[in-house]
Scaffold this active site. Structure first.
Site, PDB file in Angstrom:
ATOM      1  N   ALA A 135      12.603  62.056  28.912  1.00 26.26           N
ATOM      2  CA  ALA A 135      11.142  62.045  29.019  1.00 26.26           C
ATOM      3  C   ALA A 135      10.729  61.404  30.338  1.00 26.26           C
ATOM      4  O   ALA A 135       9.839  61.903  31.045  1.00 26.26           O
ATOM      5  CB  ALA A 135      10.520  61.295  27.846  1.00 26.26           C
ATOM      6  N   ASP A 136      11.361  60.303  30.689  1.00 22.00           N
ATOM      7  CA  ASP A 136      11.081  59.645  31.975  1.00 22.00           C
ATOM      8  C   ASP A 136      11.475  60.539  33.139  1.00 22.00           C
ATOM      9  O   ASP A 136      10.725  60.681  34.115  1.00 22.00           O
ATOM     10  CB  ASP A 136      11.851  58.327  32.063  1.00 22.00           C
ATOM     11  CG  ASP A 136      11.171  57.186  31.337  1.00 22.00           C
ATOM     12  OD1 ASP A 136       9.935  57.193  31.243  1.00 22.00           O
ATOM     13  OD2 ASP A 136      11.881  56.283  30.863  1.00 22.00           O
ATOM     14  N   ILE A 137      12.652  61.123  33.079  1.00 22.11           N
ATOM     15  CA  ILE A 137      13.149  61.907  34.210  1.00 22.11           C
ATOM     16  C   ILE A 137      12.331  63.174  34.401  1.00 22.11           C
ATOM     17  O   ILE A 137      11.937  63.512  35.530  1.00 22.11           O
ATOM     18  CB  ILE A 137      14.646  62.213  34.031  1.00 22.11           C
ATOM     19  CG1 ILE A 137      15.456  60.918  34.171  1.00 22.11           C
ATOM     20  CG2 ILE A 137      15.123  63.255  35.051  1.00 22.11           C
ATOM     21  CD1 ILE A 137      16.922  61.062  33.860  1.00 22.11           C
TER      22      ILE A 137
END
Length: 413
Positions: free
Chosen positions: A179-181
């Site tokens: 999700a962050d990447i």
């Protein structure tokens, strides 16, 4: 012109990074790889949280730990300035830097920078061309906007974990913080679009990136499966919801990935296994039929694949144009001849001589190659250098504002 002498695509663009951990720094690192001058603003007391997220730690030439490997995975190519945002002096430095920047990336909680006068509405007054990218868990509006966002939780909320894992097992997250990447990658795309607009019109804008938005949107065909059928997809382990056989299959000495995408590939695979009659059976002859009978298909195939070694079946499939692949460990991936040929591993030398390994960006451009010129910085490593540059830029700008000389306005690179 020799390719080595060409400038990367974002050379001359200045990025101010008020971000930490992963999503924001991932975006900053991608921009740095493409040649932008990324200035990372860090708390003088310890810097980015991920510097302590180890072991393992990168050991310096002097025998001291430089920072956790985690930190080095997402901060390559940047310069670091140590600034205490809680002080008026620190806030003034950031405002000065923002006035001379093209892009600002921040991942504070909603309104977290407003109390310092560093929110978008405040900074666009000092630099109307500024592209201000805000990364949060849930966006700038909505009932969850004020909540902190965590990758793991967002993987669950988005529906991703409901389709990941074995059918009878518990829902599973991905092995990395996707999700962050993904949010970092989408942020870079949005930033570049906003930069083009700013260059054409002189108008900056706020980019609103939310982890939940991103993670929900990347479910792709699974989203459409639900929207068309009205039925929420479920966990299928390593099987594919729309294709069969498209999964991990066992062999005598381990497992391989079988990715049959059409009926011709399935027929050739059956021929390799000596069960050509299966491809003629109407229950298995088409992909639609195989998806309806996926359990029987798997049983028929694995009864035969268990007689093969991994190497022999991979070779046979390769000779017959049947898509298969090994399941590598990360160590095996780095030893793969294709990975080596593509030069995915890079080694960068720090100022003290320490060699820090890393993985290059997957972006390859023929005319404006990316740049890998420095490893992740130490906390505040470039503070004096950046402040000296800022003083020089402001002095030059003030000279242009003297009577009789035209004004340049904010020097956004």
């Amino acid at each position: 012109m020799d390719i080595a002498s060409k400038k990367p695509p974002l050379a001359g663009i200045r990025v101010l990074e008020l971000a930490r951990v992963l999503a924001g720094p991932w975006a900053g690192q991608m921009l740095a790889d493409m040649g932008a001058d990324v200035i990372k603003v860090e708390n003088p007391e310890g810097g980015d949280d991920t510097r302590a997220w180890g072991p393992p730690f990168v050991e310096g030439a002097d025998g001291e730990n430089l920072s956790a490997a985690y930190y080095h995975s997402t901060n390559r190519g940047k310069r670091s300035i140590a600034v205490d945002l809680k002080t008026e002096e620190g806030q003034a430095i950031v405002r000065r830097l923002a006035a001379q920047s093209d892009v600002l990336i921040e991942n504070f909680k909603l309104g977290g920078l407003k109390k310092y006068g560093l929110d978008y509405e405040s900074l666009k007054k000092v630099n109307p061309k500024l592209v201000y990218c805000s990364i949060t868990g849930f966006g700038q509006d909505g009932p969850y906007a004020s909540l902190a966002g965590y990758d793991y939780i967002v993987q669950g909320m988005s529906g991703f974990m409901s389709i990941t894992g074995e059918p009878e097992g518990q829902p599973m997250k991905a092995g990395v913080a996707i999700a962050d990447i993904f949010t970092g990658i989408y942020a870079v795309t949005a930033i570049q679009g906003a930069l083009i607009h700013a260059m054409r019109t002189g108008e900056g804008q706020q980019v609103d990136m939310a982890l939940l938005d991103v993670m929900s949107s990347v479910l792709a065909n699974q989203n459409m499966n639900y929207l068309i059928s009205g039925i929420s997809p479920v966990k299928l382990g390593n099987a594919h919801p729309n294709i069969s056989p498209y999964e991990v299959i066992p062999v005598h000495d381990g497992h391989i990935i079988l990715a049959v995408g059409n009926d011709g590939q399935f027929r050739r695979f059956c021929r390799i296994l000596g069960i050509e009659h299966v491809a003629d059976d109407e229950r298995y002859a088409t992909n639609k039929a195989r998806v309806a009978h996926r359990i029987e298909v798997r049983s028929l195939l694995t009864a035969e694949t268990m007689k093969w070694t991994k190497a022999d079946l991979l070779a046979a499939c390769g000779e017959n144009a049947v898509p298969v692949g090994p399941i590598n460990s990360i160590g095996e991936m780095f030893e793969d001849p294709q990975v080596k040929a593509r030069g995915l591993r890079i080694d960068l030398e720090a100022a003290d001589g320490t060699i820090i390994p890393g993985v290059r960006s997957p972006i390859v451009l023929s005319e404006t190659p990316l740049a890998y010129h420095r490893p992740s910085p130490k906390v505040g490593e470039h503070t004096d250098e950046i402040l000296a540059e800022l003083n020089a830029i402001e002095e030059e700008s003030n000279q242009w504002k003297e009577p009789g000389k035209p004004s340049k306005g904010p020097a956004a690179s």
